[in-house]
Design an enzyme around this catalytic site. Sequence first.
Site, short mmCIF file in Angstrom:
data_model
loop_
_atom_site.label_atom_id
_atom_site.label_comp_id
_atom_site.label_asym_id
_atom_site.label_seq_id
_atom_site.Cartn_x
_atom_site.Cartn_y
_atom_site.Cartn_z
CD GLN A 20 -13.18 79.30 25.80
OE1 GLN A 20 -13.77 79.14 24.76
NE2 GLN A 20 -11.92 78.95 25.97
CB SER A 100 -10.10 79.09 32.45
OG SER A 100 -9.42 78.90 31.24
NE ARG A 125 -6.07 82.24 27.97
CZ ARG A 125 -7.12 81.59 28.45
NH1 ARG A 125 -8.32 81.78 27.91
NH2 ARG A 125 -6.99 80.74 29.45
CG HIS A 208 -6.52 74.96 31.20
ND1 HIS A 208 -5.75 76.07 31.39
CD2 HIS A 208 -7.81 75.39 31.07
CE1 HIS A 208 -6.54 77.14 31.38
NE2 HIS A 208 -7.77 76.76 31.18
#
Length: 840
Positions: A20, A100, A125, A208
């Site tokens: 992203q 990621s 997600r 994260h």
Amino acid sequence: MTTRADMLAGTQDAVVFPGQGSQRPGMGADFYKQWPIARRTFEEACDAVGENLVQLCFEKDPRLHLTEFTQPCILTMEIAAYRALVEAFGLGATVFGGHSLGEYTALVAAGAIPFADAVRLVRRRGALMQQAVPQGKGAMAALLVDDIENSGALRIAKAAGAEVANHNSLAQVVISGTAESIDRAKRELAEALPALNFIPLQVSAPFHSSLMRSIEVEFRAYLESFERNFRPELAARVTSNFTGGFYEARSLTANLVQQIAGSVRWLDNMRAIGARARRIYEIGPGAPLMKFFQTLGRSVTPMTKVADAEAALREYSPPRAEPSTSRSSNGVTGPAAWNAAVPESRPVRMSITAVVPESPSPVAAPASVRTVPQPERASGTRALIDAERLGDASFRADHNVRLAYVAGAMVKGIASPELVIRMGRAGLLAFFGSGGLSLERIEEGIRRIQSALPPGAPWGVNLLHNINHPEMEDRTVDLLLRLGVRCVEASAYTVLTPAVVRYRLKGARLSGDRARPANRLMAKLSRPEVARQFVSPPPERIVRMLHEKGLISDEEARAAARLPMADDLCAEADSGGHTDKGVAFSLLPAMMHLRDEAMAEHRYPARIRVGAAGGIGTPEAAAAAFTMGADFILTGSINQCTPEAGTSDLVKDMLADADIQDFAMAPAGDMFELGARIQVFRKGVFFPARGNKLYELYQRHESLDAIDEKTREQLEKQYFKRSIAEVWAETRAYYLRADPAQVERAEKNGRHKMALVFRWYFVDTMRRAQRGDAADKVNFQVHGGPALGSFNRVVKGTPLESWRNRHVDELAWFLMRGAARVLEERWLRFSSSAVAERVA
Ligand SMILES: Cc1cc2nc3c(=O)[nH]c(=O)nc-3n(C[C@H](O)[C@H](O)[C@H](O)COP(=O)(O)O)c2cc1C
């Protein structure tokens, strides 16, 4: 000690995928325009999540920056480009990494997670990440300074309450946390390290960081529902953000869960990739990873646009395959498998012989599926054909199912609530076998299903035409409507009845000139004249009558003219139970043509789907049905031999041993007088012979009294296990409750009485089988067909040999995954020989 990774260092090609932050409108549009495979990839993703990702990616749609949409968009763009480059240039990567979200792309590229699953996973997600922390509560920032790990910046940021979200390179770290902690870190870093560049990131949540922990449980459960499709052994070629190194087979799900709240150890990932890779390519928007690799002195070839890729790969030749990593047991290499799809205009780079696979081994047990053996795919190859893409996309969307696969109804609750619930929980459609059950038991079963499955889960109930008791059909429809059953499998119809028309029309709405049914109807049939009635609007005569009686509203009556009776037709060839012994090869195309004619005539807005049933018990049979154009497949016989089926263990033991020739025709008890026939299991039982004998006696005699004494004795001793008088007393008592007119008629007409007594035998033999009366095994009536015999043969010597392992949803996956692989192998074989001919 020299490790395997050391031995491979510097010899392989790697592909890395950004995550992203790199998204931009128009990303991947040039791949989409140039290569059909890229377009198909977008279509597949749109089908998987029911969103128009083409619009999101290419049309300046602001939702592209909402993480719920960003994630599936980036993944799709990257896989579309990757597949195009593999197909067009034979790009032969055997090492994969992703940052990621990009880790999901890497896992798809490596073959560890099916693409459609990954799109769904990252959508969820993204949605969960978005919901985890209220907007504005969290923040992230990039810290840039030379040798950041030793600069003291991390210690200061952590002391301020921030967490390290990404170790991106030798010079960059991203921190994440509450907005206050990031503010505090900013102030303290500015004071202590004036050379450090602090760049706040425009993100909607603190990814994260431990603030994401709250979603781990839900995401884990969601991930686990896909786990059966994963091939964790292929993840060994992918780096894990969570551990920093390459995946270990067992850790796939755990690492993906921990990755959400854990640091992305991308610096370690780059080192691990660098140790194995000779060339590194970056596929994805913006190529941010290239710069991170540069801090380690590694060059990366960015392939953000088609032009970059063409320039980079014009002279590409894949590295020599490592025999143990990319070459499979049947000689197909990963890139080679893709090269088989080389467009005609492109040069063929691989040896043609390398793409010709051996015959598939249909039963080799894979590591990726716990109990279900699957035909083997070459290791290192990825699916060209995906089980979840077989059949019709609108079928999957309308029924909210993962596979275009149905477990058909089985009478007397053999298709039990447990069977339907198990399928529904797996996102698969099954029909409750309501035929032959009392209304009380039907209601109880439906309520059990409704309380076990969430709203919207796929399930339905059999609506069986009842030639002897039309009022029973009416009352069943009353019940289905009262309980809000939204989907039925209508079967045994020869003509449409007011009951089935009422079910179809109840709740139908008109908007403009479009009609929308509230109740979905799948008609299972084997005759064109019956099919014609179901692809037509409900007969005006019946609609008028229902309307006049006030059984349907004005709007429902008006909607009737614009609706076909059925959303789905299931063409049933020779099957277990009631069967016309149709031949699938003739029946399915005929039904499809009939559907096409009706679509042209009535111009319905939604296409009526045509599925196939009868004889499907192997991946090859399922593949044949889809090749012929089936929009879905439906099975029956194989599901009776599963732990969930509502019959005795003894019957299941017997059936698990059946071969294809162990089935025979016998009279059907419910249509005994009409001479209708059913297919039943015959090995070790006398039921087919005895049923035939009763029918023959019925045809030759006017009454029970006309049958000779010896035969009557034989019937009492061997068939009924009681006297004819006792059978009649029981039958009479039943009909006095259920339908007294039958008793009146029987007492006047000896032949009718004989029919009712003989029909008792058909009811009782089925009860005996369902109860599993071992002492009376020879009188078991067990419906079934050769599909089960062929299934038993295919799974011999595998865990599925035991019926206790044959869970009904796993059989669905077995057949559908197997069908995908059969089709893929055939396709590779035929297309590679076509390429060979062209080259020669
Ligand atoms: C034991 C058994 C009972 C069945 N009962 C019904 C039923 O009550 N209603 C129905 O529509 N189909 C019934 N069927 C047919 C199945 O739903 C399905 O259409 C058929 O079995 C598919 O063919 P196959 O047996 O070759 O797989 C039954 C099949 C079996 C094996």
